[in-house]
Design an enzyme around this catalytic site. Sequence first.
Site, PDB file in Angstrom:
ATOM      1  N   HIS A 186      56.801  15.851  30.030  1.00  0.00           N
ATOM      2  CA  HIS A 186      57.932  16.362  29.231  1.00  0.00           C
ATOM      3  C   HIS A 186      57.427  16.828  27.865  1.00  0.00           C
ATOM      4  O   HIS A 186      56.664  16.107  27.208  1.00  0.00           O
ATOM      5  CB  HIS A 186      58.989  15.264  29.067  1.00  0.00           C
ATOM      6  N   LYS A 214      71.287  18.574  47.866  1.00  0.00           N
ATOM      7  CA  LYS A 214      70.177  17.835  47.264  1.00  0.00           C
ATOM      8  C   LYS A 214      69.663  16.699  48.147  1.00  0.00           C
ATOM      9  O   LYS A 214      68.459  16.489  48.287  1.00  0.00           O
ATOM     10  CB  LYS A 214      70.657  17.286  45.923  1.00  0.00           C
ATOM     11  N   ASN A 226      56.488  12.175  35.324  1.00  0.00           N
ATOM     12  CA  ASN A 226      56.988  13.459  34.834  1.00  0.00           C
ATOM     13  C   ASN A 226      56.333  13.802  33.500  1.00  0.00           C
ATOM     14  O   ASN A 226      56.098  12.920  32.673  1.00  0.00           O
ATOM     15  CB  ASN A 226      58.509  13.386  34.648  1.00  0.00           C
ATOM     16  N   ASP A 280      64.646  11.960  31.862  1.00  0.00           N
ATOM     17  CA  ASP A 280      63.523  11.776  30.928  1.00  0.00           C
ATOM     18  C   ASP A 280      63.543  10.390  30.285  1.00  0.00           C
ATOM     19  O   ASP A 280      63.133  10.215  29.130  1.00  0.00           O
ATOM     20  CB  ASP A 280      63.541  12.871  29.834  1.00  0.00           C
ATOM     21  N   SER A 321      54.918  14.006  26.351  1.00  0.00           N
ATOM     22  CA  SER A 321      54.942  12.672  26.962  1.00  0.00           C
ATOM     23  C   SER A 321      54.746  12.758  28.467  1.00  0.00           C
ATOM     24  O   SER A 321      55.172  13.728  29.097  1.00  0.00           O
ATOM     25  CB  SER A 321      56.301  11.985  26.719  1.00  0.00           C
ATOM     26  N   ILE A 358      65.751  13.699  39.803  1.00  0.00           N
ATOM     27  CA  ILE A 358      65.382  13.132  41.105  1.00  0.00           C
ATOM     28  C   ILE A 358      66.449  12.116  41.540  1.00  0.00           C
ATOM     29  O   ILE A 358      66.902  11.290  40.753  1.00  0.00           O
ATOM     30  CB  ILE A 358      64.004  12.447  41.011  1.00  0.00           C
ATOM     31  N   ASN A 386      50.455  23.737  34.489  1.00  0.00           N
ATOM     32  CA  ASN A 386      49.997  22.346  34.625  1.00  0.00           C
ATOM     33  C   ASN A 386      49.533  22.031  36.047  1.00  0.00           C
ATOM     34  O   ASN A 386      48.593  21.261  36.236  1.00  0.00           O
ATOM     35  CB  ASN A 386      51.094  21.378  34.176  1.00  0.00           C
TER      36      ASN A 386
HETATM   37  C1  GRF Z   1      55.935  21.971  30.671  1.00  0.00           C
HETATM   38  O1  GRF Z   1      56.122  22.251  29.302  1.00  0.00           O
HETATM   39  C2  GRF Z   1      56.444  20.609  31.018  1.00  0.00           C
HETATM   40  O2  GRF Z   1      56.325  19.690  29.973  1.00  0.00           O
HETATM   41  C3  GRF Z   1      57.908  20.874  31.302  1.00  0.00           C
HETATM   42  O3  GRF Z   1      57.911  22.118  31.948  1.00  0.00           O
HETATM   43  C4  GRF Z   1      56.797  22.889  31.528  1.00  0.00           C
HETATM   44  C5  GRF Z   1      56.072  23.376  32.740  1.00  0.00           C
HETATM   45  O4  GRF Z   1      55.097  24.319  32.412  1.00  0.00           O
HETATM   46  N1  GRF Z   1      58.500  19.807  32.059  1.00  0.00           N
HETATM   47  P1  GRF Z   1      54.156  24.918  33.548  1.00  0.00           P
HETATM   48  O5  GRF Z   1      55.054  25.482  34.637  1.00  0.00           O
HETATM   49  O6  GRF Z   1      53.296  23.812  34.048  1.00  0.00           O
HETATM   50  O7  GRF Z   1      53.381  25.994  32.864  1.00  0.00           O
END
Ligand code: GRF
Length: 196
Positions: free
Chosen positions: A112, A68, A110, A148, A139, A96, A16
């Site tokens: 998810h 943290k 975020n 989440d 989402s 977070i 992503n």
């Molecule tokens: C995704 O499925 C996202 O929804 C979740 O973690 C995954 C990350 O995938 N929170 P990538 O590292 O971006 O391939």
Amino acid sequence: MSAVNIAVLASGTGSNFRRLVEAERQGQLGDGKVVLLVSDRPDAPVMELAASMGISFFAKNPKMLGGKEAWEQQVREELATASIDLVVLAGFMRLIGPVLLNAYRGKMINLHPSFLPEFKGKDAIGQALLAGVPETGVSVHYVSEALDGGEVIDQVRVRMIPGEDRDTLEARIHAVEHELLPKVVKNLCDKLIKEK
Ligand code: GRF
């Protein structure tokens, strides 16, 4: 010209993150510009991706910094130094805390892999498979104190295919994420640029 500076927080593969950088380079993020990758895992594959794509990164394990809170304080300084306007969590596996939340509330989102509020927390894809539901989803939501649990900005349903294995479902979910996330980020950038 002014831009909306984006930081991505990620701990894993980074597909992503890659998609967001590509979307920006293809002119699909409006005024959004991915300027920083932050990770809590210096060995995460996403770090190599950032280096190969020419994106600056900050990668330290919270343990290296004494916990943290100290980690979040240092990240907050990095975000301020880079004039970050929008923080995108894409595969970032930690809750977070107040240091970052207070600095970026309403400007931190975020991604998810479920149709929230269904299947919060870890392994949402596995949870959906185990539950045997006919559909799951993807989402994007604002980050809040609750896991989440922040307000949903946009979400898409993904139908399960009977007999489908986990890898195939995961690939289909990722494909949906790669469409949804840049779209949401662009919409937020369109709003944020007006505040600059
Ligand atoms: C995704 O499925 C996202 O929804 C979740 O973690 C995954 C990350 O995938 N929170 P990538 O590292 O971006 O391939």
